[in-house]
Structures are given as structure tokens and as C-alpha cells.
Design an enzyme around this catalytic site. Structure first.
Site, short mmCIF file in Angstrom:
data_model
loop_
_atom_site.label_atom_id
_atom_site.label_comp_id
_atom_site.label_asym_id
_atom_site.label_seq_id
_atom_site.Cartn_x
_atom_site.Cartn_y
_atom_site.Cartn_z
N CYS A 294 3.31 -26.91 -2.07
CA CYS A 294 1.87 -27.14 -1.92
C CYS A 294 1.21 -25.92 -1.28
O CYS A 294 1.27 -25.73 -0.06
CB CYS A 294 1.60 -28.39 -1.08
SG CYS A 294 -0.18 -28.71 -0.89
N CYS B 173 -1.45 -26.68 1.47
CA CYS B 173 -0.85 -27.06 2.75
C CYS B 173 -0.19 -25.85 3.42
O CYS B 173 -0.27 -25.69 4.64
CB CYS B 173 0.16 -28.19 2.55
SG CYS B 173 -0.61 -29.73 1.98
#
Length: 181
Positions: free
Chosen positions: A131, A134
């Protein structure tokens, strides 16, 4: 299970993985809590029960109950957040980025351990789960907290090694008959 016992399960075709695991185990560039929390959070993120059991057993001797719980929490919350925010990032329709996530994640604000350690674990798990949103968010918080680029790189290196251990062990478990020569 010890690191040595885990290494014994890594097949010869993954000798480099064994050597990297040894290097990781002897690395003292992070605090014990940061290091062993990474072991736990990243092992859980691999979804490999052998690796998780081994690294949690190793880490248990170095972590408080609160730190062990926080490392597990980091893995669990990132499993949720990484899917959601990767979708928001990758979706062509940018409307999703304007919508509230409506996901509970109170433990990120109050993890019960040093916030920088929790962020480091979250970053490493986010790297395993792929991700980018993130990764950027956790890296930014870590830099603002004064965590060095070298420490951040070490955490991601640990994540890469732990993931490769899981893959090597899983690959060794698959046996396919070879064609006759």
C-alpha cells in the site's frame, strides 16, 4: 522455535534467504522493542503460521505483553487499512478519496507502546501488503518523529526478509514430479 530452527526449514535453493535471516537476527541497529515488534508484525503479515509461530516465540523473550499486543494490532489494522487505502489510491474514480473511511483505528493514536515503534511496524507491514498510500503516511510520521532513513530502511529490509522466509518455506512444501530427462 528458534531462528536456527526456522533457518533449518529454508531449502537450499533459498540459501540467500537463510543468510539474510541470520543477518537480520544479529542486527542491533534498532531498539529491541522495534526489532522484535517488527518480527511479530511482519510474520503475521506473511500469513504463514510456521514463520509467525517461530518469530513470535523469539520475540516473546524481548517484548513486554503490551508491545507484543501492539505488534499484533499493527498487523491487524494494516491488513484492513492497506486494502482500503490501496483501493482508494488505485481506483480511477477519485470520488472515493473524498469519502470518509469509517474504519475504526483508535489503536493507531494510542498503541500502548512508543508511537514511533508502532509506526515502524505499520510501515513494514504496509510494505509487505503493497500500500503506497500507507507507506507514505507512515514514513512521513516517522520522519517527523526524528526516525532516521537508515532505521526506516532497516524495517523494510526486515519485512522483505521475513516475507522471503515465508515464501521459501511454502515453496519447499510443494513437490511436483519432474519430467524424465
Amino acid at each position: 522455535m528458534s531462528i536456527e530452527q526456522l533457518k533449518e526449514q529454508i531449502p537450499d535453493f533459498a540459501k540467500d534467504v537463510r543468510l539474510n535471516l541470520s543477518s537480520m537476527a544479529s542486527d542491533e541497529s534498532l531498539s529491541p522493542q522495534a526489532k522484535y515488534g517488527l518480527f511479530v508484525a511482519c510474520a503475521i503479515a506473511t500469513r504463514n503460521p510456521t514463520v509467525t509461530a517461530a518469530l513470535e516465540a523469539v520475540a516473546a523473550a524481548h517484548l513486554s505483553a503490551a508491545a507484543l499486543t501492539a505488534a499484533k494490532t499493527a498487523a491487524a489494522l494494516m491488513a484492513m487499512n492497506n486494502v482500503y487505502y490501496r483501493f482508494v489510491h488505485l481506483a480511477t474514480n477519485k470520488e472515493y478519496a473524498t469519502m470518509p473511511a469509517r474504519l475504526r483505528m483508535n489503536a493507531i493514536a494510542n498503541p500502548g507502546v512508543d508511537k514511533a515503534d508502532f509506526e515502524l511496524w505499520s510501515l513494514a507491514v504496509s510494505a509487505i501488503n503493497g500500500c503506497g498510500t500507507c507507506i507514505d503516511a507512515h514514513e512521513r510520521v516517522l520522519k517527523e518523529a526524528g526516525v532516521s532513513a537508515a532505521s526506516i530502511q532497516t524495517a523494510v529490509r526486515f519485512a522483505a526478509i521475513i516475507q522471503s522466509v515465508a515464501v521459501a518455506i511454502e515453496a519447499a512444501a510443494v513437490t511436483v514430479p519432474l519430467a524424465a530427462e
